[in-house]
Design a protein around this motif. Sequence first.
Motif, PDB file in Angstrom:
ATOM      1  N   THR A   5       5.287  61.320  49.699  1.00  0.00           N
ATOM      2  CA  THR A   5       4.345  60.895  50.750  1.00  0.00           C
ATOM      3  C   THR A   5       2.917  61.140  50.295  1.00  0.00           C
ATOM      4  OG1 THR A   5       6.020  61.665  52.301  1.00  0.00           O
ATOM      5  CG2 THR A   5       3.885  61.081  53.203  1.00  0.00           C
ATOM      6  N   SER A  60       2.011  58.647  47.708  1.00  0.00           N
ATOM      7  CA  SER A  60       1.843  57.291  48.224  1.00  0.00           C
ATOM      8  C   SER A  60       0.459  57.084  48.816  1.00  0.00           C
ATOM      9  CB  SER A  60       2.909  56.993  49.279  1.00  0.00           C
ATOM     10  OG  SER A  60       2.567  57.620  50.501  1.00  0.00           O
ATOM     11  N   ALA A  61      -0.148  58.189  49.276  1.00  0.00           N
ATOM     12  CA  ALA A  61      -1.473  58.065  49.872  1.00  0.00           C
ATOM     13  C   ALA A  61      -2.498  57.599  48.852  1.00  0.00           C
ATOM     14  CB  ALA A  61      -1.900  59.411  50.469  1.00  0.00           C
ATOM     15  N   TRP A  63      -1.707  50.271  50.131  1.00  0.00           N
ATOM     16  CA  TRP A  63      -0.674  50.018  51.135  1.00  0.00           C
ATOM     17  C   TRP A  63      -0.664  48.561  51.588  1.00  0.00           C
ATOM     18  CZ3 TRP A  63       0.285  54.565  55.062  1.00  0.00           C
ATOM     19  CH2 TRP A  63       0.566  55.731  54.324  1.00  0.00           C
ATOM     20  N   GLN A  70      -4.086  56.737  55.357  1.00  0.00           N
ATOM     21  CA  GLN A  70      -3.529  57.370  54.150  1.00  0.00           C
ATOM     22  C   GLN A  70      -3.870  58.855  54.106  1.00  0.00           C
ATOM     23  OE1 GLN A  70      -5.359  54.608  51.447  1.00  0.00           O
ATOM     24  NE2 GLN A  70      -3.379  53.653  50.982  1.00  0.00           N
ATOM     25  N   ALA A 129      -1.482  60.527  56.290  1.00  0.00           N
ATOM     26  CA  ALA A 129      -0.178  60.659  55.638  1.00  0.00           C
ATOM     27  C   ALA A 129      -0.223  61.789  54.624  1.00  0.00           C
ATOM     28  CB  ALA A 129       0.202  59.345  54.967  1.00  0.00           C
ATOM     29  N   GLY A 140       2.071  64.998  54.786  1.00  0.00           N
ATOM     30  CA  GLY A 140       2.956  65.308  53.664  1.00  0.00           C
ATOM     31  C   GLY A 140       2.712  66.723  53.165  1.00  0.00           C
ATOM     32  N   ALA A 178       4.770  63.156  59.393  1.00  0.00           N
ATOM     33  CA  ALA A 178       4.544  62.273  58.244  1.00  0.00           C
ATOM     34  C   ALA A 178       5.302  60.959  58.435  1.00  0.00           C
ATOM     35  CB  ALA A 178       4.995  62.955  56.959  1.00  0.00           C
ATOM     36  N   CYS A 187       3.511  57.251  58.679  1.00  0.00           N
ATOM     37  CA  CYS A 187       3.793  56.263  57.637  1.00  0.00           C
ATOM     38  C   CYS A 187       4.462  55.018  58.226  1.00  0.00           C
ATOM     39  CB  CYS A 187       4.683  56.856  56.557  1.00  0.00           C
ATOM     40  SG  CYS A 187       3.821  58.099  55.582  1.00  0.00           S
ATOM     41  N   GLY A 221       2.769  50.626  47.863  1.00  0.00           N
ATOM     42  CA  GLY A 221       2.422  51.961  48.371  1.00  0.00           C
ATOM     43  C   GLY A 221       2.993  52.215  49.755  1.00  0.00           C
ATOM     44  N   ALA A 231       5.591  55.041  50.805  1.00  0.00           N
ATOM     45  CA  ALA A 231       5.278  55.985  51.878  1.00  0.00           C
ATOM     46  C   ALA A 231       6.394  56.018  52.897  1.00  0.00           C
ATOM     47  CB  ALA A 231       3.962  55.587  52.548  1.00  0.00           C
ATOM     48  N   SER A 248       8.628  59.259  53.311  1.00  0.00           N
ATOM     49  CA  SER A 248       8.466  60.060  54.528  1.00  0.00           C
ATOM     50  C   SER A 248       9.770  60.178  55.303  1.00  0.00           C
ATOM     51  CB  SER A 248       7.374  59.462  55.416  1.00  0.00           C
ATOM     52  OG  SER A 248       7.771  58.189  55.854  1.00  0.00           O
TER      53      SER A 248
END
Lengths: 315, 590
Positions: free
Chosen positions: B33, B36-37, B41, B61, B64, B68, B103, B107, B127, B131, B135
């Motif tokens: 997670t 992925s930020a 996205w 993000q 997130a 995370g 999270a 997400c 992304g 995420a 998540s």
Amino acid sequence: MTTPVLEARDVTMRFGGLTAVRSVDFTVNSGEIVGLIGPNGAGKTTFFNCLTGLYVPTEGTVAYQGKVLPPKPHMVTQAGIARTFQNIRLFANMTVLENVLVGRHTRTKEGLWSALLRGPGFRKAERESEERALQLLEFVGLAEKREHLARNLPYGEQRKLEIARALASEPGLLLLDEPTAGMNPQETRTTEELVFAIRDMGIAVLVIEHDMRFIFNLCDRVAVLVQGEKLIEGTSEVVQADERVIAAYLGEPFEGEPDTAEAAEVDTAEAAAATAEPAGATTARAGTAGSETTEAGTAEVEAAGSADSTEGETQ
Amino acid sequence: MTDTTLQTPAERGLLPLPAAVARPLIAVGAVGTIASAFMSWTWTPDFPGNLTIYGYPAGLQILALVAGALTLLHLLAQWRVKGLGWLNPSGATSPVLLTALSAFAVCWFTGIAIAVDLGGLVNLDPGAYVAMVASLLPVLGALALPHPAPGTGLKGYLGKPEQPRPGTLSPLAERAAVTVGTALGLIVFTYGIGINDDDSETFIGFLLVCVFAAWGLVHSGLLDRYTTMSTRHKGFAACLAFAAAVIFPFTQSNDHNANIGVNILIFATVALGLNIVVGLTGLLDLGYVAFLGVGAYAAALVSGSEYSPFQVHFPFWAAALTGMAASLVFGVLIGGPTLRLRGDYLAIVTLGFGEIFRITVNNLDGDSGPNITRGPNGITQIPDIQLFGFNLGDSHTFGSFTLGRFANYLFLMLIITAIVVLVFTRAADSRIGRSWIAIREDETAATAMGINGFRVKLVAFALGASLAGLAGTVMAHVNYSVNPQPYQFAGAAPPNSAFLLAAVVLGGMGTVSGPLLGASLLYLIPEKLQFMQNYELLAFGVALILLMRFRPEGIIANRRRKLEFHETGQLDVPAQTTLSEDAAVTKAGA
């Protein structure tokens, strides 16, 4: 012993057509413990409410130490009469200590401004109130529980707290409305001692109670209220021996002479009941003729008293 | 039921995964997670917050990322990693699950929002998929961890785990902890208020993370510890909160956020005044906003505005006193006849009087009555306040910081809020405060204890009214104008009587921080979720019902209330029964 603390003159209370209390004269002298008894619905609590200003009597006056009381509960308390309630009315979500501090309300003066400014006078008054409240809690034996919420106390302690709260207003007369209702014999005995201790502090006490043993042990004088009227007033012995009191509690014997067949029937039934009766009950009835009837009366009243939780003050 | 006998219940989670797998799963998910930020996205910057750039988390993000990281922290604490034990002293599973849910919520909400807003899953960049998948893993893993209360299913996670009694820290360390906690609170609040008004999606994500993370903190016992510590260092915590509020305008480059801050403070101050009436004295006042209106109108009339029929210009202190006095008189006038009523009757009569105020000012327009308030047009062009030679309408520069008009008013309002907080706490913890509470608890018994019920209630009513009037005087100047419209019983935006009451009840009756928090939430949410305008009252109602179902004592409960609604038997006994001063202080509020 002879100065009257409370004098009720000709107190009458009518609710519409119903006369709950009818021209009752009543006096409590200083240093006295006075009992007020009577069957359910006799008007005892109504009379109490008249004394404390919760009700304004339709006729008559109530005077405390020679001064006629204003018909406002808070002014009655201010004058020096404190009370407890038949159904416990603590401030359930306040702590034990706070409950007693509320009782100190009439004996302290600090208003909003001094609370906001927090001058030395305010701090001193708060400290003194707290000390006095703690003494009272010590007196009734609740000092360790001062930070508990009142609602979390067991029943007997709630009764004690109510007494402590009432004492906090430094009364000259304490009115107790059924202080032992719902208590076991042991708790009743401690309450008895507590009331004696309160009397020894120089506070006159007026008690409503259904527990006759408690009343006759405790009181210097007992008044009987029946159907709103004062039947008799006197020492325990006098009241216990009075036929009208027994009649009020147990009912009067049937006027008409029963015929012989009927009498024989009753005799056989009684004989059967006596043999079936457990030994304990018979010993309880043994004794002098006078106390025998009282005992029976006590049993009757106690049975009635347990069902008596609806006769509350309808404020 | 039978398999609990085969396996020790503590070893089994809801999902049949061994803990040795579940924990790494959570860790992988949490790290995923976070990673992925830093990815893109969605392909277009049309979606609020610009989530397109690799390497620079933005908007949702960041949320997130934080969620995370929190999940990872909670997992490590639950794993008994050295140095993190304080985060989760009881070693419970539910904090991990709740942070994992935060999270997950943010997400998946983002993924779905992108697909819905931009029209199709095609708008999702890798992304977002990373995420969403990453998540989900911690949630699954957390469900496989040892179940807190076996046999109860998901419900077992809702119950707050038993906390071991925390050891005491040194006073210095406790103060440090309080400082850190307050600073974190300020950061979170600043972030929330700083979210652009158009970015409703980001704000919803923010709320999701906040709710679940706070819930997790409650379960891990951290929030309780923070509360006990700040009650122990009450003065320090209060100063800190004040300092945080003073710092706030310096962290804002935009005067608009300071405007929100001022309005929140006005709203919160009035709610705190209402708390005296409702929370302490137990008088349900449904027309309270009228007192705010009286204060505002009084200040407007003496402000020197050319539309005021009285061509006088009072200095601010005199205007504030005028506003307070006018509200006080109005409060006594309303309270005199109505406070003899109890309960529902009082509520209805106050509702009526509140409307009478609004309708009266609406009609004092020269047609149906004398021209005093100019009716629906209101009094406009109220000049700015001059205070110690400063014109609060001008921008002032301090070093590298420029403080705009609203920042100036924010400082003024902060002082007023501080005064009101002081008045509230001091009044609550005194003879008069006790008699208010006694009246709330049992009025008959209170009068039998010698309390003059009517008089004490009137004092509460008048005090509440004058505090609202004080806030009203500032409000008139901040808004440049007064008109009857906001002073109604219920409306879509605060302040109105229903919102004020909701702020008190939601936040926690009888506390100081409760109405402050409740007012912030009730002001911010409609402000940031503009798209909800039509459904706002609906959502508001649903939120109230949910809160009353699950937390009837409000978000911040005072000790009394908590015990009132949740039977705890004798568990409320304080840890040590010393007869110290603070024992008497705790009950009042905060």
